[in-house]
Design a protein around this motif. Structure first.
Motif, short mmCIF file in Angstrom:
data_model
loop_
_atom_site.label_atom_id
_atom_site.label_comp_id
_atom_site.label_asym_id
_atom_site.label_seq_id
_atom_site.Cartn_x
_atom_site.Cartn_y
_atom_site.Cartn_z
N CYS A 1 6.74 -4.59 10.71
CA CYS A 1 6.59 -3.41 9.93
C CYS A 1 7.80 -2.31 10.32
CB CYS A 1 5.22 -2.39 10.39
SG CYS A 1 3.58 -3.15 9.73
N VAL B 1 1.03 3.99 11.49
CA VAL B 1 0.68 3.42 10.37
C VAL B 1 0.47 1.80 10.38
CG1 VAL B 1 1.14 2.59 7.83
CG2 VAL B 1 1.57 4.89 8.75
N THR C 1 0.81 -1.17 0.02
CA THR C 1 0.02 -0.04 0.06
C THR C 1 0.65 1.24 0.06
OG1 THR C 1 -1.64 -0.98 1.11
CG2 THR C 1 -1.75 1.29 1.24
N LEU C 2 2.04 1.22 0.75
CA LEU C 2 2.76 2.60 0.88
C LEU C 2 3.86 2.53 -0.27
CD1 LEU C 2 3.78 2.35 4.73
CD2 LEU C 2 2.10 3.81 3.63
N ILE D 1 8.24 1.58 8.55
CA ILE D 1 7.03 1.76 8.72
C ILE D 1 6.73 2.33 10.09
CG2 ILE D 1 4.63 1.26 8.47
CD1 ILE D 1 5.35 -0.86 6.60
#
Length: 269
Positions: free
Chosen positions: A206, A215, A167-168, A211
């Motif tokens: 993550c 998030v 997604t990122l 990340i």
């Protein structure tokens, strides 16, 4: 670090008096109860995360959760019906599916509804007794497996982390994905034996990709949204595998000794 200190303290307190061991057990039960309280309050946090997601992206964003859930369930089914039977076949050199299906039926279905590997320990102990296994072995392996044998949790951590990475727009090479898989498998050993315990380890995975925790916690929120099904299937895989590998380990010994492997009176392996 927590696991290492727990191991060292366990060895150091091996000869502690019974009163000390009772106090530690009560303290452990208290911590588990606190975790259960946190999990019970999770729906309020989920409600806020889902509301924010819908207000920002619209209802169409929820359709992505269905795809993610399908991927998680598919990976867990592959583990239960392909990977685990291959491991069992290598050890027993016989058709593993009667044993696999028996463990899924007796242990997996119960764990699906309890959503707790720890709560399913008595069911696995009874199953091992029905299979005629050595009590000295399964009385150790079943409680230990309920704590550290978390194949479903490792899948959940890996898949949800990779979903956040995708997604990122972060690029992931094979080596990094392999490191993530190893990290997830090791981290899953420390997952709590309560419903949704594996989701709390996602921020750790993550962090491998830089990340931020804010998030990562949104990913945890998504995990709680689909957790009604995902966590039930995950626990079913975790718990049934505890009984499966306990039986496989002993049946492998039976095979080397030339002893006949019997699943029950009606069904021979």
């Amino acid at each position: 670090g927590i696991l290492v200190w727990a191991l060292l303290l366990g060895v150091a307190l091996k000869h502690a008096p019974a009163s000390t061991k009772t106090m530690i057990t009560d303290f452990s039960d208290g911590l588990s109860q606190i975790v259960r309280w946190v999990i019970h309050l999770a729906p309020f946090g989920i409600m806020g995360l889902v509301f924010n997601s819908i207000a920002t992206s619209g209802l169409a964003s929820l359709l992505q959760y269905g795809k993610l859930l399908g991927l998680l369930l598919g990976a867990m089914a592959f583990m239960a019906l392909v990977v685990n039977p291959i491991i069992a076949f290598i050890m027993m050199r016989q058709n593993p599916y009667p044993l696999v299906f028996r463990c899924l039926k007796r242990s997996g279905i119960t764990a699906f509804f309890t959503r707790s590997s720890a709560a399913n320990i008595p069911v696995n102990m009874e199953l091992c007794e029905e299979l005629g296994l050595d009590k000295d072995m399964y009385s150790v392996s079943i409680p230990l497996g309920a704590t550290i044998n978390m194949a479903g949790a490792a899948i959940t951590i890996s898949v949800l982390t990779l979903a956040a990475v995708h997604t990122l727009g972060i690029q992931v090479d094979f080596g990094t994905a392999l490191i993530l898989s190893i990290l997830s498998a090791v981290s899953a050993c420390g997952a709590s034996g309560v419903a949704g315990g594996s989701l709390l380890l996602i921020p750790l995975a993550c962090s491998l990709f830089g990340i931020p925790n804010e998030v990562a916690m949104q990913v945890v929120g998504v995990g709680f949204v689909i957790g009604v099904i995902q966590d039930s299937v995950e626990t079913g895989l975790n718990s049934s595998t505890d009984a499966l590998f306990t039986a496989v380990a002993e049946f492998a010994e039976w095979r080397r000794e030339g002893k006949k492997i019997v699943i029950n009176k009606e069904l021979n392996l």
